[in-house]
Design a protein around this motif. Structure first.
Motif, PDB file in Angstrom:
ATOM      1  N   ASP A 198      30.087  37.956  42.224  1.00 27.52           N
ATOM      2  CA  ASP A 198      30.851  39.456  42.441  1.00 27.52           C
ATOM      3  C   ASP A 198      32.009  39.676  41.161  1.00 27.52           C
ATOM      4  O   ASP A 198      32.129  41.263  41.282  1.00 27.52           O
ATOM      5  N   GLU A 199      32.642  39.160  40.874  1.00 28.86           N
ATOM      6  CA  GLU A 199      33.545  39.919  38.807  1.00 28.86           C
ATOM      7  C   GLU A 199      33.268  40.918  38.631  1.00 28.86           C
ATOM      8  O   GLU A 199      33.013  41.775  37.683  1.00 28.86           O
ATOM      9  N   SER A 200      32.038  40.281  38.374  1.00 25.48           N
ATOM     10  CA  SER A 200      30.776  40.993  37.091  1.00 25.48           C
ATOM     11  C   SER A 200      29.669  42.324  37.894  1.00 25.48           C
ATOM     12  O   SER A 200      29.612  43.103  37.672  1.00 25.48           O
ATOM     13  N   MET A 201      29.752  42.178  39.374  1.00 28.83           N
ATOM     14  CA  MET A 201      29.343  43.206  40.077  1.00 28.83           C
ATOM     15  C   MET A 201      30.652  44.429  40.597  1.00 28.83           C
ATOM     16  O   MET A 201      30.317  45.983  39.870  1.00 28.83           O
ATOM     17  N   VAL A 202      31.745  43.549  40.196  1.00 30.29           N
ATOM     18  CA  VAL A 202      33.337  44.994  40.111  1.00 30.29           C
ATOM     19  C   VAL A 202      32.830  45.594  38.424  1.00 30.29           C
ATOM     20  O   VAL A 202      33.440  46.767  38.508  1.00 30.29           O
ATOM     21  N   LEU A 203      32.589  44.562  37.682  1.00 31.89           N
ATOM     22  CA  LEU A 203      32.913  45.566  36.336  1.00 31.89           C
ATOM     23  C   LEU A 203      31.840  46.390  35.899  1.00 31.89           C
ATOM     24  O   LEU A 203      31.935  46.999  35.250  1.00 31.89           O
ATOM     25  N   LEU A 204      30.657  45.805  36.689  1.00 28.02           N
ATOM     26  CA  LEU A 204      29.590  46.834  36.312  1.00 28.02           C
ATOM     27  C   LEU A 204      29.686  47.939  37.740  1.00 28.02           C
ATOM     28  O   LEU A 204      28.884  48.962  36.786  1.00 28.02           O
TER      29      LEU A 204
ATOM     30  N   LEU B 237      40.920  45.783  34.392  1.00 24.08           N
ATOM     31  CA  LEU B 237      41.385  45.333  35.852  1.00 24.08           C
ATOM     32  C   LEU B 237      42.838  45.398  36.408  1.00 24.08           C
ATOM     33  O   LEU B 237      43.336  45.221  37.181  1.00 24.08           O
ATOM     34  N   GLY B 238      43.207  44.201  35.230  1.00 29.72           N
ATOM     35  CA  GLY B 238      43.720  43.581  36.082  1.00 29.72           C
ATOM     36  C   GLY B 238      43.875  42.475  37.503  1.00 29.72           C
ATOM     37  O   GLY B 238      43.126  42.782  38.077  1.00 29.72           O
ATOM     38  N   PRO B 239      44.548  41.744  37.024  1.00 29.17           N
ATOM     39  CA  PRO B 239      44.315  40.898  38.776  1.00 29.17           C
ATOM     40  C   PRO B 239      44.023  40.666  40.057  1.00 29.17           C
ATOM     41  O   PRO B 239      43.845  41.028  40.724  1.00 29.17           O
ATOM     42  N   ARG B 240      45.556  42.152  40.670  1.00 28.59           N
ATOM     43  CA  ARG B 240      45.833  42.408  41.604  1.00 28.59           C
ATOM     44  C   ARG B 240      44.252  43.606  41.945  1.00 28.59           C
ATOM     45  O   ARG B 240      43.574  43.611  43.036  1.00 28.59           O
ATOM     46  N   ARG B 241      43.826  44.592  41.062  1.00 27.34           N
ATOM     47  CA  ARG B 241      42.848  45.027  41.621  1.00 27.34           C
ATOM     48  C   ARG B 241      41.282  44.563  41.044  1.00 27.34           C
ATOM     49  O   ARG B 241      41.128  44.241  42.347  1.00 27.34           O
ATOM     50  N   LEU B 242      41.314  43.678  40.640  1.00 27.15           N
ATOM     51  CA  LEU B 242      40.245  42.131  40.381  1.00 27.15           C
ATOM     52  C   LEU B 242      40.010  42.011  41.971  1.00 27.15           C
ATOM     53  O   LEU B 242      38.806  41.865  42.207  1.00 27.15           O
ATOM     54  N   ARG B 243      41.221  41.267  42.041  1.00 24.85           N
ATOM     55  CA  ARG B 243      41.112  40.855  43.906  1.00 24.85           C
ATOM     56  C   ARG B 243      41.209  41.982  44.924  1.00 24.85           C
ATOM     57  O   ARG B 243      40.311  41.382  46.044  1.00 24.85           O
ATOM     58  N   SER B 244      41.205  42.860  44.615  1.00 21.91           N
ATOM     59  CA  SER B 244      41.134  43.881  45.859  1.00 21.91           C
ATOM     60  C   SER B 244      39.695  44.471  45.592  1.00 21.91           C
ATOM     61  O   SER B 244      39.646  44.854  46.803  1.00 21.91           O
ATOM     62  N   GLU B 245      38.692  44.408  44.565  1.00 22.16           N
ATOM     63  CA  GLU B 245      37.649  44.854  44.813  1.00 22.16           C
ATOM     64  C   GLU B 245      36.948  43.985  44.678  1.00 22.16           C
ATOM     65  O   GLU B 245      35.520  44.212  45.761  1.00 22.16           O
ATOM     66  N   VAL B 246      37.112  42.951  44.365  1.00 26.85           N
ATOM     67  CA  VAL B 246      35.742  41.707  45.489  1.00 26.85           C
ATOM     68  C   VAL B 246      36.128  41.358  46.036  1.00 26.85           C
ATOM     69  O   VAL B 246      34.702  41.868  46.995  1.00 26.85           O
ATOM     70  N   ALA B 247      37.143  41.816  47.098  1.00 30.63           N
ATOM     71  CA  ALA B 247      37.958  41.900  48.167  1.00 30.63           C
ATOM     72  C   ALA B 247      36.278  43.085  49.065  1.00 30.63           C
ATOM     73  O   ALA B 247      36.066  42.738  50.451  1.00 30.63           O
ATOM     74  N   ARG B 248      36.974  43.469  48.914  1.00 25.14           N
ATOM     75  CA  ARG B 248      36.283  44.233  49.137  1.00 25.14           C
ATOM     76  C   ARG B 248      34.811  45.687  49.129  1.00 25.14           C
ATOM     77  O   ARG B 248      33.970  45.547  49.766  1.00 25.14           O
TER      78      ARG B 248
END
Ligand SMILES: *[C@@H]1O[C@H](CO)[C@@H](O)[C@H](O)[C@H]1NC(C)=O
Ligand SMILES: *[C@@H]1O[C@H](CO)[C@@H](O)[C@H](O)[C@H]1NC(C)=O
Ligand SMILES: *[C@@H]1O[C@H](CO)[C@@H](O)[C@H](O)[C@H]1NC(C)=O
Ligand SMILES: *[C@@H]1O[C@H](CO)[C@@H](O)[C@H](O)[C@H]1NC(C)=O
Ligand SMILES: *[C@@H]1O[C@H](CO)[C@@H](O)[C@H](O)[C@H]1NC(C)=O
Ligand SMILES: *[C@@H]1O[C@H](CO)[C@@H](O)[C@H](O)[C@H]1NC(C)=O
Length: 394
Positions: A228-234, A295-306
């Protein structure tokens, strides 16, 4: 002087902007976090020239589905296997002539997207792909990658066929293994897919030089364990919409056919696939470095959650239930995945009574890769004989 309406508007706007900035500062709100609210689009047009090196047993079929859907939805051309083939010449090194429609009179034909299995060979890939192509790939922990290969390619690889179990294979690999090309599945498989020698001695300078090559060519190397983190970065790098990268897990095995290596077996797997182990360690580090930098940790968490929330929504919309189904449970034959080796590859049943548009969208999300490839082939080359998928005929 300050009386004109234009001036008043200007000062009001300035004041509001300053107030907003102050508020953002006070609340320690990551300014980046506001961008999804403003449409979620990163700067610039979406990237449409993409080469995905589809490594084996690394969640790459799910990525393939994402790329096929985007290609179909945006009418992009895909470099598909020529004639009746299902891959781009694998396990041979890729050649441009393995691509359908590449050989024609006049200037060399280029494609938007290339993502079917191939063994990487840059000069030949460059003949088919535009020079502004974004290259990316995905890697998986070699211990689990090898375990998956063993089950899936039990019949293809003579080294696997001869061994009673993966633990037995790893206890004495040279009893079963020789450097035959059909054993590519059995050692440093990801290294092999990148076009390198899976039997090369593990020397530091050699390994470092190859890693640098990969890093220079591939703008992004994703990690299956952090899908999921990979998809956020992609999504961020491709500048796509959220729905473009939401997917259901495809071509996965039922838990029944997943085995666990003993701790000793795991250590042996690391040594047996030492080149893959170095590759994976290196790109797991660069992956997290990119995530942290961009992204930074907060942005990452929120994007993965979305991403996860949207996946759950689409599961509820599309699927009969979210539990993957084995071959005999899938009622629509066209949605049955190809079965291989001793693996039971699972798929999905769609909900009944979907309206046509939703049905089409859902079908694309669960369509197994061979069927989807055949579909794109017919769309792109209507005059050619369609791909024949034998297991759908029987
Ligand atoms: C899709 O692309 C083909 C050529 O690549 C073109 O002929 C066709 O009109 C396009 N269709 C749409 C809907 O854009
Ligand atoms: C990339 O390709 C385009 C057209 O195919 C060409 O005009 C351009 O010079 C190329 N750029 C580079 C850096 O090779
Ligand atoms: C490699 O394996 C294939 C298939 O098992 C076999 O036909 C071929 O003879 C082998 N080649 C060598 C050089 O061992
Ligand atoms: C990959 O990197 C993450 C983050 O640094 C770390 O937690 C994880 O253990 C690494 N995975 C492996 C298999 O080394
Ligand atoms: C499929 O799943 C059903 C229900 O879990 C089970 O009874 C059946 O044996 C499975 N079939 C195969 C081929 O795995
Ligand atoms: C939905 O698709 C079916 C079969 O393709 C067709 O007969 C029907 O008219 C379509 N309905 C609508 C509302 O487009």
């Amino acid at each position: 002087l300050t009386g004109s309406p234009a001036h008043r508007r200007f000062w009001t706007l300035l004041l509001l902007t300053l107030l907003l900035l102050l508020l953002v500062g006070l609340l320690h709100v990551d300014v980046e976090m506001l961008t999804p609210l403003l449409g979620g689009q990163t700067e610039g047009l979406p990237i449409t020239n993409i080469m995905f090196l589809k490594t084996h047993k690394t969640a790459s079929s799910t990525v393939l589905n994402i790329l096929f859907r985007f290609a179909e939805g945006h009418n992009l051309s895909v470099a598909l296997p020529a004639g009746s083939r299902f891959h781009l010449g694998y396990p041979w090194l890729f050649m441009a002539r393995y691509v359908e429609g590449v050989e024609q009179d006049g200037p060399q034909r280029h494609f938007n997207i290339m993502c079917n299995h191939l063994r990487f060979n840059l000069p030949e890939v460059q003949k088919v792909m535009p020079n502004d192509t974004l290259y990316f790939s995905i890697l998986r922990n070699p211990i689990f990658q090898l375990e998956s290969s063993f089950t899936y390619y039990r019949r293809e690889a003579p080294a696997f066929r001869a061994a009673p179990s993966l633990d037995a294979f790893l206890a004495a690999p040279h009893t079963y293994y020789n450097q035959n090309l059909s054993n590519a599945y059995a050692r440093n498989h990801m290294w092999f897919d990148l076009g390198f020698d899976p039997n090369a001695p593990v020397e530091e300078s050699y390994v470092r030089a190859r890693l640098a090559e990969v890093e220079q060519r591939f703008q992004l190397v994703l990690i299956a364990e952090h899908f999921d983190e990979s998809m956020v970065l992609l999504r961020r790098r491709l500048r796509w919409r959220l729905d473009d990268v939401v997917s259901f897990k495809l071509n996965s095995r039922s838990q029944r056919t997943v085995t666990r290596l003993t701790p000793e077996g795991q250590e042996r797997a690391k040594r047996w696939c030492a080149l893959d182990w170095h590759l994976y360690q290196h790109f797991n580090r660069t992956f997290w470095a990119s995530v942290r930098a961009e992204l930074g940790p907060r942005r990452l968490r929120s994007e993965v959650a979305r991403l996860r929330a949207r996946r759950r929504e689409l599961e509820a919309l599309c699927l009969q239930d979210s539990a993957p189904k084995n071959k005999t449970q899938i009622t629509d034959r066209r949605l049955q995945p190809f079965q291989s080796g001793e693996a039971s590859i699972v798929g999905y049943n769609l909900r009944q009574g979907l309206d046509n548009e939703t049905l089409r969208m859902c079908q694309r999300m669960v369509m197994p890769e061979l069927q989807y490839m055949a579909r794109l082939y017919t769309l792109q080359f209507p005059e050619k004989p369609p791909k024949n998928i034998p297991f759908l005929k029987a």
